[in-house]
Write an enzyme that holds these catalytic residues in place. Sequence first.
Site: not given
Length: 631
Positions: A112, A125, A348, A459, A559-560
Amino acid sequence: MLGIFARTMVKAGMVKPSGLVKPVSVTRIAGRYLAHQESLPKLPVPPLQQTCERYLAALTPIVDSEELNQTQKLLEEFQKPGGVGERLQKGLEQRAKKLENWLSDWWLQIAYLDYRLPVVVHSSPGVVLPRMEFSDRQGQMRYAAKLIAGVLDFKSMIDNEALPVEYLGGKPLCMNQYYQVLSSCRIPGTKRDTVVNYALDKRSPTHITVVHNFQFFVLDVYNSDRTPLTVDQIYIQLEKIWNSSLQTNKEPIGILTSNHRNSWGKAYNNLIKDKTNKESVRAIQKSIFTVCLDAPMPRASDDMYRTRAGVQMLHGGGSRWNSGNRWFDKTLQFIIGEDGTCGLMYEHAPAEGPPIVSLIDHVVEYMKKSEMVRTPMVPLRMPQKLRFNITPEIKNDIEEAKQNMNIMVHDLDMKVNVFSHFGKNFPKSQKMSPDAFIQVALQLAYYRIYKRCCPTYESASLRMFRLGRTDTIRSTSTDSANFVKAMDDPAKHNTEKVALLEKAIKAHRAYTDMAIRGQAIDRHLLGLKLQAIEDLAALPEIFMDTSYAVALHFNLSTSQVPAKTDCVMCFGPVVPDGYGVCYNPMDTHINFAVSAFNSCQDTNAARLAQGLEDALVDMKTVLEQTPKAKL
């Protein structure tokens, strides 16, 4: 435009995480924060030989045999007794003894704060909430007031350490991220950013920021006795803000936060030389969160509405629309459009998706309750408008940020879909993990378009460990490759296809379990590499190897992010020729968002989204058409 930055990010292994896999349902039990945190195990350093073997297995479906043989030789050299691998492993194990979490500081910096591309699209996101029908702007204000009250209700649980501890597969999870998302903000630097968290100050912040028509306001949300304002009181204050920000010709100071981090770092230092500007910026940074009251966007057809809402949450639509109605460095920004488009975006660095989604679920439930609180008849202070003195130089910085934002807006290719044929109930009925089922379908969709398997990032949460963030589930396996190649092969019978599908799903499930237990390979390899850099040693050859660069070039970044709320999260790709795919499997449908870049000729979000739908349907069909083997 991604070009070199994405490539250097990939070479250095700086790939952003996106969300969390929830392989087991999460249950909640109230608990005290610090005692709970101290009871959590520390993140382990996996055995070196295990990681080397698993790395080779992960490379098998994505690199050619010549590259694989070369990597195998390098790994043998790396693992020699008394060799470089052993030395770095010992260094990592020493680090793990000394620190609460050997990875978390490194990860925050590399994934990051050192990352220099804009946070917009590339890192932050967005979340699209169910569409609201506001008949007028009073409806918008009423919704905003209730939402603010709901977030403050969640905040009281954090402040009182009454947040229910979450569990995954019977193991308690680290709750630290919940304490990082309110009253925090990213601060740009010319070479590296920082994050500040004012929640821990003796006098923690009592205000939020509201932005309307590019104008920022401080709204105190607590009375002098520290009780929160009621919904009616917040509504009255929002009306005052609305009525004192009707001009639409103001300079969009917030758009500066969307620029490349080095440029914004330079502009930031220039901006805060002025005392008024510095105080205004500090008020935004300190605020508990930000609420963006957005102007209506261009109308979209019903089937394109969700996609348009997705891009509004990710970037605001461009400088003509709502991109200046943001402070992109702020950890939490709730977005409420006059036209009923609602959602949020988050920066994030402090947290992954699940704590954000827990907050959303709480707020959405809270907003369903009717208001019972009597509003005290006390006159409230006028919310304070934040002033900015805009010099010609700052005006130039704003113009540059506008241009760059509009390039990003034109480059983002997005498709947000609701897959309505079935939801997580179907894979469950087949005794299959819904997440693994969707990931294998994604492998099939990609293979059908490109006739090859690609490196895939999903992830996985490391929150079973103290201060745990994420590791990578590598969804492309030898088993998934065998299945996707067989699925459309007319020479293969359905029974064989089903057997291969089951094997692919089991392999994904096994990798997921391995990852959430701290035994995956990506963060361990990154740790060994960073340990070499810290020791000022020569970088081991395995990290200069072509295979390593290929393995980290995630054409699919996925990603879920499961939620009770019927929402969907979206994020951009992490490589110029890649896709970002996020999904929320509900009982009878699946919400998913696919992103790509228009500047890449080979990618197309709508095509992959359609391919994913077809793959899901075809996998269900082959399972239903194949009689179960008799036990």
